[in-house]
Design a protein around this motif. Structure first.
Motif, short mmCIF file in Angstrom:
data_model
loop_
_atom_site.label_atom_id
_atom_site.label_comp_id
_atom_site.label_asym_id
_atom_site.label_seq_id
_atom_site.Cartn_x
_atom_site.Cartn_y
_atom_site.Cartn_z
N ARG A 225 0.91 -1.20 0.06
CA ARG A 225 -0.02 -0.14 0.02
C ARG A 225 0.92 1.16 0.10
O ARG A 225 0.47 2.26 -0.80
CB ARG A 225 -0.96 -0.10 1.20
CG ARG A 225 -2.32 -0.58 0.82
CD ARG A 225 -3.27 -0.48 2.02
NE ARG A 225 -3.38 -1.53 2.86
CZ ARG A 225 -3.12 -1.79 4.34
NH1 ARG A 225 -2.66 -0.65 4.88
NH2 ARG A 225 -2.87 -2.67 4.86
N GLN A 226 1.93 1.25 0.56
CA GLN A 226 2.62 2.39 0.88
C GLN A 226 3.42 2.49 -0.62
O GLN A 226 3.61 3.69 -0.98
CB GLN A 226 3.92 2.29 1.75
CG GLN A 226 3.32 2.35 3.37
CD GLN A 226 4.30 2.11 4.41
OE1 GLN A 226 5.72 1.42 4.06
NE2 GLN A 226 3.97 2.46 5.80
N GLY A 227 3.79 1.56 -1.28
CA GLY A 227 4.40 1.52 -2.53
C GLY A 227 3.37 2.15 -3.59
O GLY A 227 3.58 3.11 -4.24
N LEU A 228 2.15 1.77 -3.40
CA LEU A 228 1.21 2.25 -4.26
C LEU A 228 1.05 3.71 -3.83
O LEU A 228 0.85 4.46 -4.82
CB LEU A 228 -0.24 1.72 -4.14
CG LEU A 228 -0.14 0.31 -4.64
CD1 LEU A 228 -1.49 -0.67 -4.17
CD2 LEU A 228 -0.12 0.08 -6.25
N GLU A 229 0.88 4.22 -2.67
CA GLU A 229 0.82 5.61 -2.30
C GLU A 229 1.81 6.36 -2.81
O GLU A 229 1.70 7.50 -3.29
CB GLU A 229 0.37 5.69 -0.77
CG GLU A 229 -0.49 5.22 -0.04
CD GLU A 229 -0.72 5.14 1.31
OE1 GLU A 229 0.47 5.56 2.11
OE2 GLU A 229 -1.48 4.63 1.91
N VAL A 230 3.10 5.91 -2.98
CA VAL A 230 4.29 6.63 -3.34
C VAL A 230 3.93 6.85 -5.02
O VAL A 230 4.19 7.86 -5.54
CB VAL A 230 5.56 6.04 -3.05
CG1 VAL A 230 6.76 6.56 -3.89
CG2 VAL A 230 5.97 5.84 -1.51
N GLN A 231 3.45 5.81 -5.53
CA GLN A 231 3.34 5.87 -6.86
C GLN A 231 2.16 7.00 -7.27
O GLN A 231 2.36 7.63 -8.36
CB GLN A 231 3.20 4.73 -7.60
CG GLN A 231 4.33 3.56 -7.56
CD GLN A 231 3.66 2.17 -8.02
OE1 GLN A 231 2.53 1.85 -8.29
NE2 GLN A 231 4.44 1.07 -8.29
N GLU A 232 0.92 6.80 -6.50
CA GLU A 232 0.09 7.90 -6.72
C GLU A 232 0.55 9.33 -6.63
O GLU A 232 0.17 10.12 -7.16
CB GLU A 232 -1.08 7.64 -5.85
CG GLU A 232 -1.89 6.44 -6.23
CD GLU A 232 -3.11 5.86 -5.34
OE1 GLU A 232 -3.55 7.02 -4.74
OE2 GLU A 232 -3.32 4.87 -5.22
N LEU A 233 1.49 9.23 -5.62
CA LEU A 233 1.87 10.58 -5.05
C LEU A 233 2.72 11.36 -6.45
O LEU A 233 2.64 12.20 -6.68
CB LEU A 233 2.69 10.67 -3.78
CG LEU A 233 3.22 12.04 -3.33
CD1 LEU A 233 2.16 13.14 -3.15
CD2 LEU A 233 4.07 11.76 -2.04
N ALA A 234 3.62 10.45 -6.84
CA ALA A 234 4.38 10.78 -8.06
C ALA A 234 3.80 10.90 -9.06
O ALA A 234 4.01 12.08 -9.72
CB ALA A 234 5.48 9.60 -8.36
N ALA A 235 2.70 10.36 -9.41
CA ALA A 235 1.71 10.67 -10.50
C ALA A 235 1.08 12.05 -10.22
O ALA A 235 0.95 12.83 -11.31
CB ALA A 235 0.81 9.56 -10.69
N ASN A 236 0.63 12.13 -9.39
CA ASN A 236 -0.16 13.60 -8.87
C ASN A 236 0.97 14.74 -9.09
O ASN A 236 0.66 15.88 -9.58
CB ASN A 236 -0.64 13.47 -7.69
CG ASN A 236 -1.91 12.61 -7.26
OD1 ASN A 236 -2.48 12.34 -8.46
ND2 ASN A 236 -2.16 12.12 -5.98
N VAL A 237 2.26 14.61 -8.74
CA VAL A 237 3.22 15.62 -8.65
C VAL A 237 3.36 16.00 -10.22
O VAL A 237 3.59 17.04 -10.58
CB VAL A 237 4.44 15.26 -7.94
CG1 VAL A 237 5.44 16.20 -8.30
CG2 VAL A 237 4.19 15.26 -6.31
N ASP A 238 3.52 14.73 -10.87
CA ASP A 238 3.87 14.94 -12.48
C ASP A 238 2.55 15.62 -13.12
O ASP A 238 2.99 16.56 -13.77
CB ASP A 238 3.73 13.56 -13.20
CG ASP A 238 5.32 12.84 -12.62
OD1 ASP A 238 6.09 13.56 -12.22
OD2 ASP A 238 5.37 11.89 -12.82
N ALA A 239 1.33 15.21 -12.61
CA ALA A 239 0.30 15.96 -13.14
C ALA A 239 0.21 17.43 -12.80
O ALA A 239 -0.17 18.43 -13.84
CB ALA A 239 -1.03 15.51 -12.79
N LEU A 240 0.79 17.73 -11.62
CA LEU A 240 0.74 19.25 -11.35
C LEU A 240 1.75 19.93 -12.14
O LEU A 240 1.56 21.20 -12.33
CB LEU A 240 0.95 19.12 -9.57
CG LEU A 240 1.06 20.73 -8.89
CD1 LEU A 240 -0.10 21.28 -9.02
CD2 LEU A 240 1.39 20.40 -7.61
#
Length: 88
Positions: free
Chosen positions: A56-71
């Protein structure tokens, strides 16, 4: 007499709650395999839970990275739009 009462109550409070285990004397000799199996199940469950938590933590990091890229992309688009009118 008070010392004796304190001593008795003190020893009674330190005794583990093993009364039901003592009542099952003959069955206690059969229990080590069952107890070991239960302990191994608990260990397995704890390891699975830890693994799921890490996933779950790995998925959260991936989601965070994707959100930062989108931002970053949105900020670049916004900057590009503000630069375009100035160039005209």
């Amino acid at each position: 007499m008070q010392d004796q009462a304190v001593g008795q109550s003190f020893s009674e409070t330190n005794e583990p709650d093993s009364t039901p285990v003592l009542a099952e004397g003959p069955r206690e000799q059969e229990d080590p395999i069952v107890r070991l199996d239960r302990a191994l199940q608990r260990i397995s469950f704890a390891l699975d839970k830890k693994k799921q938590s890490q996933e779950r933590q790995g998925l959260e990091v991936q989601e965070l990275a994707a959100n930062v890229d989108a931002l970053i992309s949105r900020v670049r688009d916004a900057l590009a739009q503000t630069d375009s009118p100035e160039d005209k």
